[in-house]
Design a protein around this motif. Structure first.
Motif, PDB file in Angstrom:
ATOM      1  N   GLN A 236      -3.808   2.598   3.837  1.00 37.19           N
ATOM      2  CA  GLN A 236      -3.833   1.134   3.830  1.00 37.19           C
ATOM      3  C   GLN A 236      -4.617   0.600   5.024  1.00 37.19           C
ATOM      4  O   GLN A 236      -5.380  -0.357   4.886  1.00 37.19           O
ATOM      5  CB  GLN A 236      -2.416   0.578   3.846  1.00 37.19           C
ATOM      6  CG  GLN A 236      -1.678   0.787   2.551  1.00 37.19           C
ATOM      7  CD  GLN A 236      -0.202   0.429   2.649  1.00 37.19           C
ATOM      8  OE1 GLN A 236       0.395   0.464   3.728  1.00 37.19           O
ATOM      9  NE2 GLN A 236       0.390   0.090   1.520  1.00 37.19           N
TER      10      GLN A 236
ATOM     11  N   GLN B  11       7.116  -1.566   7.417  1.00 38.39           N
ATOM     12  CA  GLN B  11       6.272  -2.402   6.568  1.00 38.39           C
ATOM     13  C   GLN B  11       7.002  -3.622   6.014  1.00 38.39           C
ATOM     14  O   GLN B  11       6.361  -4.574   5.599  1.00 38.39           O
ATOM     15  CB  GLN B  11       5.654  -1.579   5.439  1.00 38.39           C
ATOM     16  CG  GLN B  11       4.552  -0.674   5.971  1.00 38.39           C
ATOM     17  CD  GLN B  11       3.817   0.036   4.878  1.00 38.39           C
ATOM     18  OE1 GLN B  11       4.410   0.835   4.158  1.00 38.39           O
ATOM     19  NE2 GLN B  11       2.544  -0.238   4.746  1.00 38.39           N
TER      20      GLN B  11
ATOM     21  N   ARG C  88      -8.426   1.163   4.514  1.00 42.38           N
ATOM     22  CA  ARG C  88      -9.012   0.327   3.462  1.00 42.38           C
ATOM     23  C   ARG C  88      -9.008  -1.161   3.822  1.00 42.38           C
ATOM     24  O   ARG C  88      -9.637  -1.962   3.137  1.00 42.38           O
ATOM     25  CB  ARG C  88      -8.299   0.569   2.144  1.00 42.38           C
ATOM     26  CG  ARG C  88      -8.486   1.996   1.650  1.00 42.38           C
ATOM     27  CD  ARG C  88      -7.703   2.302   0.384  1.00 42.38           C
ATOM     28  NE  ARG C  88      -7.612   3.711   0.123  1.00 42.38           N
ATOM     29  CZ  ARG C  88      -8.595   4.469  -0.351  1.00 42.38           C
ATOM     30  NH1 ARG C  88      -9.767   3.946  -0.580  1.00 42.38           N
ATOM     31  NH2 ARG C  88      -8.412   5.758  -0.569  1.00 42.38           N
TER      32      ARG C  88
ATOM     33  N   THR D  86      -2.426  -4.297   6.790  1.00 45.34           N
ATOM     34  CA  THR D  86      -3.775  -4.735   6.423  1.00 45.34           C
ATOM     35  C   THR D  86      -4.198  -5.979   7.193  1.00 45.34           C
ATOM     36  O   THR D  86      -5.364  -6.342   7.180  1.00 45.34           O
ATOM     37  CB  THR D  86      -3.874  -5.001   4.912  1.00 45.34           C
ATOM     38  OG1 THR D  86      -3.010  -6.087   4.565  1.00 45.34           O
ATOM     39  CG2 THR D  86      -3.502  -3.770   4.106  1.00 45.34           C
TER      40      THR D  86
ATOM     41  N   ARG E 109       0.169   7.120   3.143  1.00 44.84           N
ATOM     42  CA  ARG E 109      -0.094   5.844   2.476  1.00 44.84           C
ATOM     43  C   ARG E 109      -0.401   4.759   3.510  1.00 44.84           C
ATOM     44  O   ARG E 109      -1.319   3.964   3.338  1.00 44.84           O
ATOM     45  CB  ARG E 109       1.078   5.422   1.594  1.00 44.84           C
ATOM     46  CG  ARG E 109       0.777   4.148   0.801  1.00 44.84           C
ATOM     47  CD  ARG E 109       1.976   3.663   0.024  1.00 44.84           C
ATOM     48  NE  ARG E 109       2.917   3.113   0.991  1.00 44.84           N
ATOM     49  CZ  ARG E 109       4.226   3.308   0.971  1.00 44.84           C
ATOM     50  NH1 ARG E 109       4.773   4.034   0.033  1.00 44.84           N
ATOM     51  NH2 ARG E 109       4.993   2.781   1.886  1.00 44.84           N
TER      52      ARG E 109
ATOM     53  N   ASP F 258       2.485  -6.254   8.057  1.00 43.64           N
ATOM     54  CA  ASP F 258       1.480  -5.970   7.041  1.00 43.64           C
ATOM     55  C   ASP F 258       0.325  -5.247   7.728  1.00 43.64           C
ATOM     56  O   ASP F 258      -0.455  -5.870   8.451  1.00 43.64           O
ATOM     57  CB  ASP F 258       0.989  -7.255   6.388  1.00 43.64           C
ATOM     58  CG  ASP F 258      -0.001  -6.996   5.266  1.00 43.64           C
ATOM     59  OD1 ASP F 258      -0.505  -5.859   5.142  1.00 43.64           O
ATOM     60  OD2 ASP F 258      -0.268  -7.941   4.504  1.00 43.64           O
TER      61      ASP F 258
END
Length: 108
Positions: free
Chosen positions: A73, A42, A76, A48, A69, A46
């Protein structure tokens, strides 16, 4: 079981190791998905912003909280359902206990 072959983002250490790779919209998790691996990965990616729609966990041997986690991520970051495929009984149990199974479409 042989350790996974070296790939981009491959982490080795005193444990078997693990890998996180993205090809197109698929995140493939291999080996031990732990804090060291996810933190290093990470720092350069990224999750996301990668447009991940499928997570392949068929070669996961350990899924720690930092791996959960990362999955959270990814789910979402999109309005579309994220497919998680290849979950072992151990991975499936961890997803159920954490509640992440409700955010994913689970496929064999």
């Amino acid at each position: 079981m042989r350790p996974p072959p070296p790939r981009p983002d491959y982490l080795t250490g005193d444990h078997v190791g693990g890998a996180l790779t993205v090809a197109g919209d698929v995140l493939t998790m291999t080996g031990e998905i732990d804090y060291d691996l996810t933190t290093r990965w990470q720092a350069e990616h990224d999750p996301t912003l990668l447009g991940i729609q499928t997570i392949d966990t068929s070669a996961v041997t350990f899924l720690g909280s930092s791996g959960l986690r990362l999955i959270s991520q990814v789910t979402r970051a999109t309005d579309l359902p994220v497919v998680l495929r290849g979950a072992s009984p151990m991975t499936h149990a961890v997803l159920v206990i954490s509640g992440l199974d409700r955010l994913l479409v689970l496929k064999d």
